[in-house]
Motif scaffolding. Structure first.
Motif, PDB file in Angstrom:
ATOM      1  N   PHE A   1       5.831 -12.534  15.943  1.00 17.27           N
ATOM      2  CA  PHE A   1       5.716 -11.436  14.544  1.00 17.27           C
ATOM      3  C   PHE A   1       4.719 -10.133  14.882  1.00 17.27           C
ATOM      4  O   PHE A   1       5.107  -9.232  15.569  1.00 17.27           O
ATOM      5  N   HIS A   2       3.306 -10.558  16.373  1.00 14.27           N
ATOM      6  CA  HIS A   2       2.683  -9.167  16.506  1.00 14.27           C
ATOM      7  C   HIS A   2       3.782  -8.644  17.658  1.00 14.27           C
ATOM      8  O   HIS A   2       3.671  -7.053  17.890  1.00 14.27           O
ATOM      9  N   LEU A   3       4.669  -9.392  18.374  1.00 13.69           N
ATOM     10  CA  LEU A   3       5.813  -8.449  19.638  1.00 13.69           C
ATOM     11  C   LEU A   3       6.254  -7.935  18.592  1.00 13.69           C
ATOM     12  O   LEU A   3       6.998  -6.460  18.774  1.00 13.69           O
ATOM     13  N   LEU A   4       7.344  -8.609  17.415  1.00 14.96           N
ATOM     14  CA  LEU A   4       7.828  -7.074  16.807  1.00 14.96           C
ATOM     15  C   LEU A   4       7.435  -6.316  16.262  1.00 14.96           C
ATOM     16  O   LEU A   4       7.908  -4.570  15.893  1.00 14.96           O
ATOM     17  N   PHE A   5       5.855  -6.355  15.767  1.00 15.45           N
ATOM     18  CA  PHE A   5       5.972  -4.875  15.539  1.00 15.45           C
ATOM     19  C   PHE A   5       5.125  -4.796  15.946  1.00 15.45           C
ATOM     20  O   PHE A   5       5.370  -2.782  16.270  1.00 15.45           O
ATOM     21  N   SER A   6       4.715  -4.704  17.441  1.00 13.49           N
ATOM     22  CA  SER A   6       4.098  -3.727  18.678  1.00 13.49           C
ATOM     23  C   SER A   6       5.518  -2.999  18.739  1.00 13.49           C
ATOM     24  O   SER A   6       5.863  -2.034  18.802  1.00 13.49           O
TER      25      SER A   6
ATOM     26  N   LEU B   1       4.822   7.874   4.138  1.00 12.06           N
ATOM     27  CA  LEU B   1       5.718   7.010   3.279  1.00 12.06           C
ATOM     28  C   LEU B   1       4.935   5.242   1.831  1.00 12.06           C
ATOM     29  O   LEU B   1       3.529   5.524   2.816  1.00 12.06           O
ATOM     30  N   ARG B   2       5.176   4.603   1.233  1.00 10.17           N
ATOM     31  CA  ARG B   2       4.286   3.250   0.497  1.00 10.17           C
ATOM     32  C   ARG B   2       3.451   4.037   0.762  1.00 10.17           C
ATOM     33  O   ARG B   2       2.640   2.754   1.212  1.00 10.17           O
ATOM     34  N   ARG B   3       2.865   4.953  -0.113  1.00 14.99           N
ATOM     35  CA  ARG B   3       1.808   5.485  -0.546  1.00 14.99           C
ATOM     36  C   ARG B   3       1.390   5.600  -2.118  1.00 14.99           C
ATOM     37  O   ARG B   3       1.471   6.859  -1.876  1.00 14.99           O
TER      38      ARG B   3
ATOM     39  N   LEU C   1       9.209  -0.739  10.029  1.00 17.90           N
ATOM     40  CA  LEU C   1       8.538  -2.077   9.607  1.00 17.90           C
ATOM     41  C   LEU C   1       7.445  -2.213   8.998  1.00 17.90           C
ATOM     42  O   LEU C   1       7.251  -3.432   8.524  1.00 17.90           O
ATOM     43  N   ALA C   2       7.696  -1.591   7.560  1.00 15.47           N
ATOM     44  CA  ALA C   2       7.255  -1.652   6.356  1.00 15.47           C
ATOM     45  C   ALA C   2       7.954  -2.775   5.610  1.00 15.47           C
ATOM     46  O   ALA C   2       8.038  -4.073   5.552  1.00 15.47           O
ATOM     47  N   ALA C   3       9.753  -2.482   6.357  1.00 17.06           N
ATOM     48  CA  ALA C   3      10.554  -3.638   5.789  1.00 17.06           C
ATOM     49  C   ALA C   3      10.747  -5.346   6.842  1.00 17.06           C
ATOM     50  O   ALA C   3      10.278  -5.829   5.772  1.00 17.06           O
ATOM     51  N   ALA C   4      10.322  -5.059   7.918  1.00 20.44           N
ATOM     52  CA  ALA C   4       9.450  -6.393   8.145  1.00 20.44           C
ATOM     53  C   ALA C   4       8.151  -7.352   7.659  1.00 20.44           C
ATOM     54  O   ALA C   4       8.404  -8.441   7.664  1.00 20.44           O
TER      55      ALA C   4
ATOM     56  N   PHE D   1      -1.355  -1.866   2.370  1.00 20.09           N
ATOM     57  CA  PHE D   1      -2.327  -2.125   3.067  1.00 20.09           C
ATOM     58  C   PHE D   1      -2.268  -1.909   4.273  1.00 20.09           C
ATOM     59  O   PHE D   1      -2.336  -1.154   5.532  1.00 20.09           O
ATOM     60  N   CYS D   2      -1.418  -2.825   5.093  1.00 23.32           N
ATOM     61  CA  CYS D   2      -0.425  -2.476   6.723  1.00 23.32           C
ATOM     62  C   CYS D   2       0.168  -1.342   7.033  1.00 23.32           C
ATOM     63  O   CYS D   2      -0.496  -0.152   8.222  1.00 23.32           O
ATOM     64  N   MET D   3       0.731  -0.138   5.367  1.00 26.79           N
ATOM     65  CA  MET D   3       1.258   1.469   6.241  1.00 26.79           C
ATOM     66  C   MET D   3      -0.249   2.680   5.900  1.00 26.79           C
ATOM     67  O   MET D   3      -0.120   2.961   7.213  1.00 26.79           O
ATOM     68  N   ALA D   4      -1.252   2.397   5.286  1.00 24.28           N
ATOM     69  CA  ALA D   4      -2.214   3.296   5.868  1.00 24.28           C
ATOM     70  C   ALA D   4      -2.419   2.566   6.602  1.00 24.28           C
ATOM     71  O   ALA D   4      -3.013   4.192   6.597  1.00 24.28           O
TER      72      ALA D   4
END
Lengths: 130, 130
Positions: free
Chosen positions: B49-54, B126-128, B8-11, B110-113
């Motif tokens: 994009f929504h579907l990919l992330f979901s 991750l990514r924190r 997800l972070a990569a996307a 921001f998104c991963m947090a």
């Protein structure tokens, strides 16, 4: 611990709760294709939310609650996250749905978590459910 | 620790980096007022994009990396945060700006947090950044 963080969380919560009171109306206001003129009004509206969130965060930095960071980018993330949630999943929520507090908590938690890493040591982590 | 979180972070990172390569073009594609027909194409694009992330998040739950949560709402938050950042602050970034990695890191962070609280104990954060 963290009055400006609380202010931001409250602003986010009010915005989301208001949208969830009439989900389909909110969807119509935000997302239905409209003329470029109305679209410009929409953008202005969104910009005001953006400014509100950004100003609260700047106050929080000035008060030492947060270390300095890009408040404009953060405000855009928050405004965008709320609007997209209102446009897309919220539109499917019935006006009398009982699980709205769960959705509101999710949104507030998501937005506030993105700011946690900028909190100063004394400010503590708010709205970070287990 | 956390292959789906990394996916997800990569996307997110690819999406943001691509927009930042041509910030004003991205702004034009996403935000300039257009006809309702083109607006419908935009919505479809955002939905993908929504579907990919979901889907990535659902994979992460299935793999035990995350506890179950509302992946549709989370994907909307992420899609919205990225789009709004691209429409608004990114549009002011010059094509040859040197501070782009800072912006990309901010967005990914921001998104991963917002998902950290759903990670299972073994998955790690991750990514924190500190």
């Amino acid at each position: 611990p963290g009055p400006h963080g609380e202010r931001l969380a409250a602003a986010v919560q009010v915005h989301v709760e208001r949208a969830l009171r009439r989900p389909r109306l909110a969807h119509a206001l935000l997302a239905e294709p409209v003329s470029p003129e109305i679209e410009a009004v929409r953008l202005d509206c969104r910009h005001r939310f953006h400014l509100l969130f950004s100003e609260i965060l700047q106050d929080g930095i000035a008060a030492g609650e947060f270390i300095p960071f890009d408040t404009e980018l953060a405000a855009a993330c928050i405004t965008g996250a709320l609007d997209e949630a209102i446009i897309w999943p919220f539109a499917k929520v019935a006006d009398d749905a009982r699980d709205k507090p769960v959705l509101v908590d999710f949104m507030v938690g998501f937005c506030m978590a993105g700011l946690d890493r900028f909190r100063t040591a004394g400010a503590g982590g708010l709205r970070r459910p287990a």
